[in-house]
Design an enzyme around this catalytic site. Structure first.
Site, PDB file in Angstrom:
ATOM      1  N   GLU A 173       0.828  -1.227   0.000  1.00 24.36           N
ATOM      2  CA  GLU A 173       0.000   0.000   0.000  1.00 24.36           C
ATOM      3  C   GLU A 173       0.856   1.268   0.000  1.00 24.36           C
ATOM      4  O   GLU A 173       0.696   2.148   0.857  1.00 24.36           O
ATOM      5  CB  GLU A 173      -0.967  -0.009   1.190  1.00 24.36           C
ATOM      6  CG  GLU A 173      -1.977  -1.133   1.094  1.00 24.36           C
ATOM      7  CD  GLU A 173      -3.099  -1.099   2.131  1.00 24.36           C
ATOM      8  OE1 GLU A 173      -3.007  -0.333   3.103  1.00 24.36           O
ATOM      9  OE2 GLU A 173      -4.072  -1.848   1.954  1.00 24.36           O
ATOM     10  N   GLU A 292      -5.359  -8.543  -0.635  1.00 19.94           N
ATOM     11  CA  GLU A 292      -6.112  -8.279   0.598  1.00 19.94           C
ATOM     12  C   GLU A 292      -7.571  -8.051   0.220  1.00 19.94           C
ATOM     13  O   GLU A 292      -7.879  -7.100  -0.507  1.00 19.94           O
ATOM     14  CB  GLU A 292      -5.591  -7.042   1.342  1.00 19.94           C
ATOM     15  CG  GLU A 292      -4.275  -7.259   2.043  1.00 19.94           C
ATOM     16  CD  GLU A 292      -3.863  -6.069   2.912  1.00 19.94           C
ATOM     17  OE1 GLU A 292      -4.731  -5.437   3.518  1.00 19.94           O
ATOM     18  OE2 GLU A 292      -2.643  -5.797   2.942  1.00 19.94           O
TER      19      GLU A 292
END
Ligand code: AHR
Length: 502
Positions: A173, A292
């Site tokens: 991220e 995810e």
């Protein structure tokens, strides 16, 4: 009673399902590692301190790959703190989750756990607080056979054989302002390209995942993907996707329609990958690692009260209810439907932290979401087939024209089985469904597994661990290539057919 018609044929091939779409994730966060997979001193743990009940459920789930060690955690992680004698490993502050990391589990122990669990490791490197040198050293430690500083250290630490980790995530991220060492797409694209080059020089057999956006609501999505891929396209194999959902507004109709957003998100990332492929005149296709995804919102109020700097605190332990299991079933259908481009996906996470498995001192609980995950991983291997779905539709406050019935079909030639995964989103009534199955010759129904419950908020807990559990339903009728089957209101259905291709 509502009715729907599904047409499917052995020729409607979407693609071979890469079994890694049934992957999961273990991060150093909360009780995922300590108290989750690792619980030395507990009677249920083995000689290495691994919880045998967690290992056994992980094997039951046939989890093919587990991402490790983060997540946000990886962006401040010094992997060297987690190798060598346990007594000399430092306790450090984990700035991602404001907790204390004891480093009693590191890369060697995690690989040992993965071997016992029958799964592969999807290893993430720290591109937040660190860079290419640390990533190269970790790869050398894990995969280089012997005769170099880091590979010999691995051998000295008790692992004579290389860990042979095939797939690596280039950070986590990196677009997020919350990330340690967050970056602009230009900064990250350049670093991802340079680190990828070096890692592939050291081990040309590996595959690499570049960070995509942290979710589809990021202001830089999807320009982030385009910029990163323009910089790193020829050196990476996958772009990551992350997305969590929840029923925050307590509106079941809208909640179950949220996989339409997941669908659009996947389509946009695929289009962006192919746009860059076109710009580059490249022959190579970059695929998706959806590393995810899950439901995540139940634990937020409790998390806000958490005191910092604890070791393995109870954190992000969402207790899932029946409606979450329906959502997870729909998300799995969505992933299977994109089997041509989604090659890896990780239900985040595996144990305790937003997980299908919860541990307590004397045992484990299979959360509601365990079941659709189990069914898809068990029966969803083979070829994904497209379905033409003629279903009544509905509108919600965020989505319009949503099919009340969603389904996908998987054909497993090796076992001679065809499996229909379906969710009836209708909160009012059950649905009579006719499935016209072409190209498989004669077929019969082996079983119809269903997850249904009159209470949308029903959960499994220590007192009643089987409140939400699958049961068997009437197998329906087969007549002239058509299956007639009943899907109860708000239900996850797995219909398994034995086929004799003719
Ligand atoms: O899975 C929990 C967290 O969610 C991960 O650490 C992070 O990558 C994401 O924001």
């Amino acid at each position: 009673m509502k009715k729907a018609h599904v047409i499917v044929d052995s020729a409607y091939v979407i693609g071979e399902i890469d079994s890694r779409i049934y992957g999961s994730f273990i991060e150093h966060i909360g009780r995922a590692v300590y108290g989750g997979i690792f619980d030395p001193g507990n009677e249920l743990s083995d000689e290495e301190g691994f919880r045998t009940d967690v290992l056994s459920l992980t094997r039951d789930l046939r989890v093919p790959i587990v991402r490790y060690p983060g997540g946000n955690f990886v962006s401040g992680y010094n992997w060297e703190d987690g190798i060598g004698p346990l007594s000399s490993r430092p306790k450090v502050p984990d700035l991602a989750w404001l907790a204390i990391e004891t480093n009693q589990i590191g890369v060697d122990e995690f690989v040992d756990w993965a071997r016992k669990a029958g799964t592969e490791v999807l290893m993430a490197v720290n591109l937040g607080s660190r860079g290419g040198e640390a990533a190269k050293n970790l790869l050398e430690y894990c995969n280089f056979p012997k005769g170099t500083y880091w590979s010999d250290l691995r051998i000295q630490n008790g692992h004579s054989e290389p860990h042979a980790i095939k797939t690596w995530c280039l950070g986590n991220e990196m677009d997020g302002p919350w990330q340690i060492g967050g970056k602009t797409p230009q900064e990250y694209g350049r670093i991802a390209c340079e680190v990828a080059k070096v890692m592939k020089w050291l081990d040309p057999t590996i595959e690499l995942v570049a960070c995509g956006s942290s979710n589809s609501g990021m202001p830089t999505f999807p320009q982030w993907e385009a910029t990163v891929l323009e910089a790193a396209y020829e050196h990476v194999d996958y772009i990551s996707m992350h997305q969590y959902y929840g029923n925050n507004e307590n509106d079941i109709r809208n909640y179950l329609a949220k996989t339409v957003d997941m669908e659009n998100f996947i389509q946009t990332v695929v289009a962006t990958c192919d746009h860059v492929k076109g710009l580059k005149r490249s022959k190579k296709t970059v695929n998706i690692c959806f590393d995810e995804w899950n439901v995540w919102y139940h634990s937020f109020p409790e998390n806000a009260r958490l005191k910092p700097w604890q070791e393995a605190p109870k954190f992000n332990e969402d207790i899932y209810n029946f409606e979450d299991a329906l959502f997870v079933g729909l998300a799995l259908i969505t992933l299977i439907r994109h089997a041509d481009r989604v090659k890896i996906a990780c239900l985040a996470q595996l144990v305790n932290v937003i997980a299908p498995i919860l541990t307590y001192k004397d045992g484990v609980i299979k959360q509601t979401i365990f079941y659709p995950y189990l069914h898809a991983s068990t029966y969803g291997r083979g070829t994904a087939l497209n379905c033409i779905i003629d279903s009544p539709r509905y509108d919600t406050k965020e989505f319009s024209n949503v099919n009340l019935l969603d389904c996908v079909v998987v054909s497993n030639d090796f076992e001679g089985m065809v499996t229909i995964f379906a969710v009836n989103r209708d909160a009012d009534e059950g649905m009579d469904v006719t499935v016209s199955l072409g190209g498989f010759g004669e077929f019969s129904v082996v079983e119809h597994i269903v997850l249904a419950n009159p209470d949308l908020k029903a959960c499994n807990d220590e007192a009643d661990p089987n409140r939400v559990a699958p049961s068997r339903l009437d197998v329906g009728r087969v007549e002239g290539g058509n299956l007639s089957v009943f899907f109860p209101s708000l239900s996850w259905n797995v219909v398994r057919l034995l086929v004799g291709k003719s």
